[in-house]
Motif scaffolding. Structure first.
Motif, PDB file in Angstrom:
ATOM      1  N   ALA A 133      31.824 -65.119  40.519  1.00 18.05           N
ATOM      2  CA  ALA A 133      31.269 -64.996  39.256  1.00 18.05           C
ATOM      3  C   ALA A 133      29.897 -63.794  39.577  1.00 18.05           C
ATOM      4  CB  ALA A 133      30.531 -66.335  38.622  1.00 18.05           C
ATOM      5  N   MET A 134      29.121 -64.358  40.685  1.00 16.11           N
ATOM      6  CA  MET A 134      28.095 -63.469  40.996  1.00 16.11           C
ATOM      7  C   MET A 134      28.294 -62.245  41.318  1.00 16.11           C
ATOM      8  SD  MET A 134      26.014 -66.322  43.042  1.00 16.11           S
ATOM      9  CE  MET A 134      24.751 -65.304  43.956  1.00 16.11           C
ATOM     10  N   ALA A 135      29.240 -61.913  42.028  1.00 12.02           N
ATOM     11  CA  ALA A 135      29.447 -60.649  42.390  1.00 12.02           C
ATOM     12  C   ALA A 135      29.929 -59.768  40.971  1.00 12.02           C
ATOM     13  CB  ALA A 135      30.902 -60.530  43.295  1.00 12.02           C
ATOM     14  N   LYS A 136      30.614 -60.389  40.174  1.00 17.00           N
ATOM     15  CA  LYS A 136      31.165 -59.802  38.911  1.00 17.00           C
ATOM     16  C   LYS A 136      29.672 -59.445  38.087  1.00 17.00           C
ATOM     17  CE  LYS A 136      34.104 -60.073  34.834  1.00 17.00           C
ATOM     18  NZ  LYS A 136      35.231 -60.972  34.250  1.00 17.00           N
ATOM     19  N   GLY A 137      29.000 -60.444  38.154  1.00 18.35           N
ATOM     20  CA  GLY A 137      27.530 -60.209  37.431  1.00 18.35           C
ATOM     21  C   GLY A 137      26.967 -59.085  37.754  1.00 18.35           C
ATOM     22  N   GLU A 138      26.978 -59.010  39.265  1.00 19.04           N
ATOM     23  CA  GLU A 138      25.924 -57.869  40.163  1.00 19.04           C
ATOM     24  C   GLU A 138      26.642 -56.443  39.590  1.00 19.04           C
ATOM     25  OE1 GLU A 138      25.913 -59.103  43.910  1.00 19.04           O
ATOM     26  OE2 GLU A 138      24.464 -60.651  43.789  1.00 19.04           O
ATOM     27  N   ALA A 139      28.123 -56.382  39.744  1.00 19.20           N
ATOM     28  CA  ALA A 139      28.855 -55.093  39.316  1.00 19.20           C
ATOM     29  C   ALA A 139      28.621 -54.701  37.984  1.00 19.20           C
ATOM     30  CB  ALA A 139      30.368 -55.533  39.637  1.00 19.20           C
ATOM     31  N   ARG A 140      28.671 -55.713  36.977  1.00 20.89           N
ATOM     32  CA  ARG A 140      28.207 -55.297  35.625  1.00 20.89           C
ATOM     33  C   ARG A 140      26.834 -54.953  35.517  1.00 20.89           C
ATOM     34  NH1 ARG A 140      32.125 -55.767  32.273  1.00 20.89           N
ATOM     35  NH2 ARG A 140      33.931 -57.207  32.286  1.00 20.89           N
ATOM     36  N   ALA A 141      25.808 -55.565  35.917  1.00 20.74           N
ATOM     37  CA  ALA A 141      24.453 -55.212  36.010  1.00 20.74           C
ATOM     38  C   ALA A 141      24.238 -53.844  36.406  1.00 20.74           C
ATOM     39  CB  ALA A 141      23.650 -56.205  36.392  1.00 20.74           C
ATOM     40  N   ALA A 142      24.685 -53.508  37.672  1.00 24.77           N
ATOM     41  CA  ALA A 142      24.609 -51.880  38.262  1.00 24.77           C
ATOM     42  C   ALA A 142      25.227 -51.085  37.607  1.00 24.77           C
ATOM     43  CB  ALA A 142      25.182 -51.929  39.649  1.00 24.77           C
ATOM     44  N   LEU A 143      26.497 -51.372  36.681  1.00 27.45           N
ATOM     45  CA  LEU A 143      27.014 -50.416  35.857  1.00 27.45           C
ATOM     46  C   LEU A 143      26.324 -50.251  34.614  1.00 27.45           C
ATOM     47  CD1 LEU A 143      29.627 -48.782  35.215  1.00 27.45           C
ATOM     48  CD2 LEU A 143      30.804 -50.769  34.391  1.00 27.45           C
ATOM     49  N   SER A 144      25.719 -51.341  34.121  1.00 30.53           N
ATOM     50  CA  SER A 144      25.006 -51.127  33.038  1.00 30.53           C
ATOM     51  C   SER A 144      23.881 -50.355  33.118  1.00 30.53           C
ATOM     52  CB  SER A 144      24.572 -52.342  32.400  1.00 30.53           C
ATOM     53  OG  SER A 144      23.684 -52.488  31.352  1.00 30.53           O
ATOM     54  N   GLU A 145      23.061 -50.433  34.484  1.00 30.10           N
ATOM     55  CA  GLU A 145      22.036 -49.464  34.651  1.00 30.10           C
ATOM     56  C   GLU A 145      22.381 -48.148  34.694  1.00 30.10           C
ATOM     57  OE1 GLU A 145      18.839 -49.001  38.380  1.00 30.10           O
ATOM     58  OE2 GLU A 145      20.108 -50.645  38.117  1.00 30.10           O
ATOM     59  N   ARG A 146      23.189 -47.731  35.498  1.00 28.82           N
ATOM     60  CA  ARG A 146      24.000 -46.428  35.406  1.00 28.82           C
ATOM     61  C   ARG A 146      24.365 -45.808  34.133  1.00 28.82           C
ATOM     62  NH1 ARG A 146      25.556 -43.149  39.528  1.00 28.82           N
ATOM     63  NH2 ARG A 146      26.966 -41.356  39.103  1.00 28.82           N
ATOM     64  N   LEU A 168      27.279 -34.782  32.831  1.00 30.71           N
ATOM     65  CA  LEU A 168      26.909 -36.394  32.435  1.00 30.71           C
ATOM     66  C   LEU A 168      27.821 -36.964  31.714  1.00 30.71           C
ATOM     67  CD1 LEU A 168      23.240 -35.312  31.403  1.00 30.71           C
ATOM     68  CD2 LEU A 168      23.871 -36.788  33.426  1.00 30.71           C
ATOM     69  N   GLN A 169      28.410 -36.351  30.958  1.00 31.18           N
ATOM     70  CA  GLN A 169      29.776 -36.940  29.933  1.00 31.18           C
ATOM     71  C   GLN A 169      30.808 -37.296  30.957  1.00 31.18           C
ATOM     72  OE1 GLN A 169      29.749 -37.780  27.210  1.00 31.18           O
ATOM     73  NE2 GLN A 169      31.795 -38.597  27.013  1.00 31.18           N
ATOM     74  N   LEU A 170      30.981 -36.476  32.263  1.00 31.34           N
ATOM     75  CA  LEU A 170      32.160 -37.026  33.100  1.00 31.34           C
ATOM     76  C   LEU A 170      31.720 -38.190  33.810  1.00 31.34           C
ATOM     77  CD1 LEU A 170      34.729 -36.259  34.546  1.00 31.34           C
ATOM     78  CD2 LEU A 170      33.362 -34.752  36.080  1.00 31.34           C
ATOM     79  N   GLU A 171      30.323 -38.305  34.084  1.00 33.45           N
ATOM     80  CA  GLU A 171      29.737 -39.317  34.715  1.00 33.45           C
ATOM     81  C   GLU A 171      30.175 -40.645  34.002  1.00 33.45           C
ATOM     82  OE1 GLU A 171      28.759 -39.858  37.872  1.00 33.45           O
ATOM     83  OE2 GLU A 171      29.761 -37.825  38.169  1.00 33.45           O
ATOM     84  N   LEU A 172      29.877 -40.455  32.684  1.00 36.52           N
ATOM     85  CA  LEU A 172      29.876 -41.669  31.636  1.00 36.52           C
ATOM     86  C   LEU A 172      31.224 -42.331  31.831  1.00 36.52           C
ATOM     87  CD1 LEU A 172      28.156 -43.422  29.685  1.00 36.52           C
ATOM     88  CD2 LEU A 172      28.623 -41.798  27.899  1.00 36.52           C
ATOM     89  N   ILE A 173      32.469 -41.293  31.539  1.00 42.62           N
ATOM     90  CA  ILE A 173      33.826 -41.552  31.759  1.00 42.62           C
ATOM     91  C   ILE A 173      34.264 -42.273  32.946  1.00 42.62           C
ATOM     92  CG2 ILE A 173      35.895 -40.478  31.947  1.00 42.62           C
ATOM     93  CD1 ILE A 173      35.001 -38.305  30.077  1.00 42.62           C
ATOM     94  N   LYS A 174      33.541 -41.736  34.157  1.00 41.87           N
ATOM     95  CA  LYS A 174      33.770 -42.416  35.448  1.00 41.87           C
ATOM     96  C   LYS A 174      33.281 -43.900  35.289  1.00 41.87           C
ATOM     97  CE  LYS A 174      33.647 -38.329  38.410  1.00 41.87           C
ATOM     98  NZ  LYS A 174      32.703 -37.717  39.612  1.00 41.87           N
ATOM     99  N   ALA A 175      32.038 -43.938  34.770  1.00 38.24           N
ATOM    100  CA  ALA A 175      31.555 -45.403  34.387  1.00 38.24           C
ATOM    101  C   ALA A 175      32.544 -46.403  33.624  1.00 38.24           C
ATOM    102  CB  ALA A 175      30.123 -45.276  33.811  1.00 38.24           C
ATOM    103  N   GLU A 176      32.910 -45.666  32.830  1.00 40.74           N
ATOM    104  CA  GLU A 176      34.020 -46.565  31.808  1.00 40.74           C
ATOM    105  C   GLU A 176      35.181 -46.963  32.818  1.00 40.74           C
ATOM    106  OE1 GLU A 176      34.311 -44.162  28.590  1.00 40.74           O
ATOM    107  OE2 GLU A 176      32.348 -44.638  27.710  1.00 40.74           O
ATOM    108  N   GLN A 177      35.565 -46.261  33.701  1.00 39.25           N
ATOM    109  CA  GLN A 177      36.761 -46.493  34.533  1.00 39.25           C
ATOM    110  C   GLN A 177      36.443 -47.776  35.463  1.00 39.25           C
ATOM    111  OE1 GLN A 177      37.605 -42.571  36.227  1.00 39.25           O
ATOM    112  NE2 GLN A 177      39.236 -42.096  34.520  1.00 39.25           N
ATOM    113  N   ILE A 178      35.293 -47.583  35.929  1.00 37.66           N
ATOM    114  CA  ILE A 178      34.644 -48.510  36.822  1.00 37.66           C
ATOM    115  C   ILE A 178      34.665 -49.725  35.988  1.00 37.66           C
ATOM    116  CG2 ILE A 178      32.658 -49.314  38.256  1.00 37.66           C
ATOM    117  CD1 ILE A 178      31.891 -46.306  38.781  1.00 37.66           C
ATOM    118  N   GLU A 179      33.893 -49.850  34.827  1.00 39.14           N
ATOM    119  CA  GLU A 179      34.178 -50.867  33.990  1.00 39.14           C
ATOM    120  C   GLU A 179      35.690 -51.510  33.857  1.00 39.14           C
ATOM    121  OE1 GLU A 179      31.850 -52.428  30.053  1.00 39.14           O
ATOM    122  OE2 GLU A 179      32.747 -50.307  29.941  1.00 39.14           O
ATOM    123  N   ASN A 180      36.588 -50.767  33.677  1.00 38.07           N
ATOM    124  CA  ASN A 180      38.081 -51.092  33.651  1.00 38.07           C
ATOM    125  C   ASN A 180      38.496 -51.856  34.912  1.00 38.07           C
ATOM    126  OD1 ASN A 180      38.100 -50.291  30.840  1.00 38.07           O
ATOM    127  ND2 ASN A 180      39.131 -48.499  31.470  1.00 38.07           N
TER     128      ASN A 180
END
Length: 110
Positions: A78-91, A41-53
């Motif tokens: 702007a819409m694509a970026k918003g959708e990517a951020r929302a999906a990442l936040s959910e994960r 789970l910690q590794l998945e959180l690190i991967k999510a932070e890399q996606i955020e970058n």
């Protein structure tokens, strides 16, 4: 009709499809989170932070930004970026919930 006007109209029509491609994080299913260890789970959180970058890097102003502005005033980007951020936040929320449920100690600040 003026040739430069025709070229400009053609360029605007063609660039309407030019939006950036943001990485989209897929949701973490309940079954996945139940099978994962605290370390996974910690590794998945690190991967999510890399996606955020990657989202932040993709969002930087460049030639595709100019084309997007010409094509649709930048709304598509702007819409694509918003959708990517929302999906990442959910994960990330799902990962943190799983960590809390399992009693994992998370030292992540993300």
């Amino acid at each position: 009709m003026n040739k430069s006007l025709i070229v400009l109209v053609a360029a605007v029509c063609v660039t309407g499809c030019a939006t950036k491609r943001y990485p989209i994080a897929t949701p973490l299913s309940g079954a996945e989170s139940e099978l994962m260890t605290c370390e996974q789970l910690q590794l998945e959180l690190i991967k999510a932070e890399q996606i955020e970058n990657q989202i932040d890097e993709t969002g930087e102003f460049d030639a595709k930004s100019v084309l997007g502005i010409l094509g649709d005033f930048g709304i598509g980007n702007a819409m694509a970026k918003g959708e990517a951020r929302a999906a990442l936040s959910e994960r990330k929320t799902t990962i943190r919930t799983a960590q809390a449920r399992k009693g994992c100690l998370s030292d992540s600040t993300g």
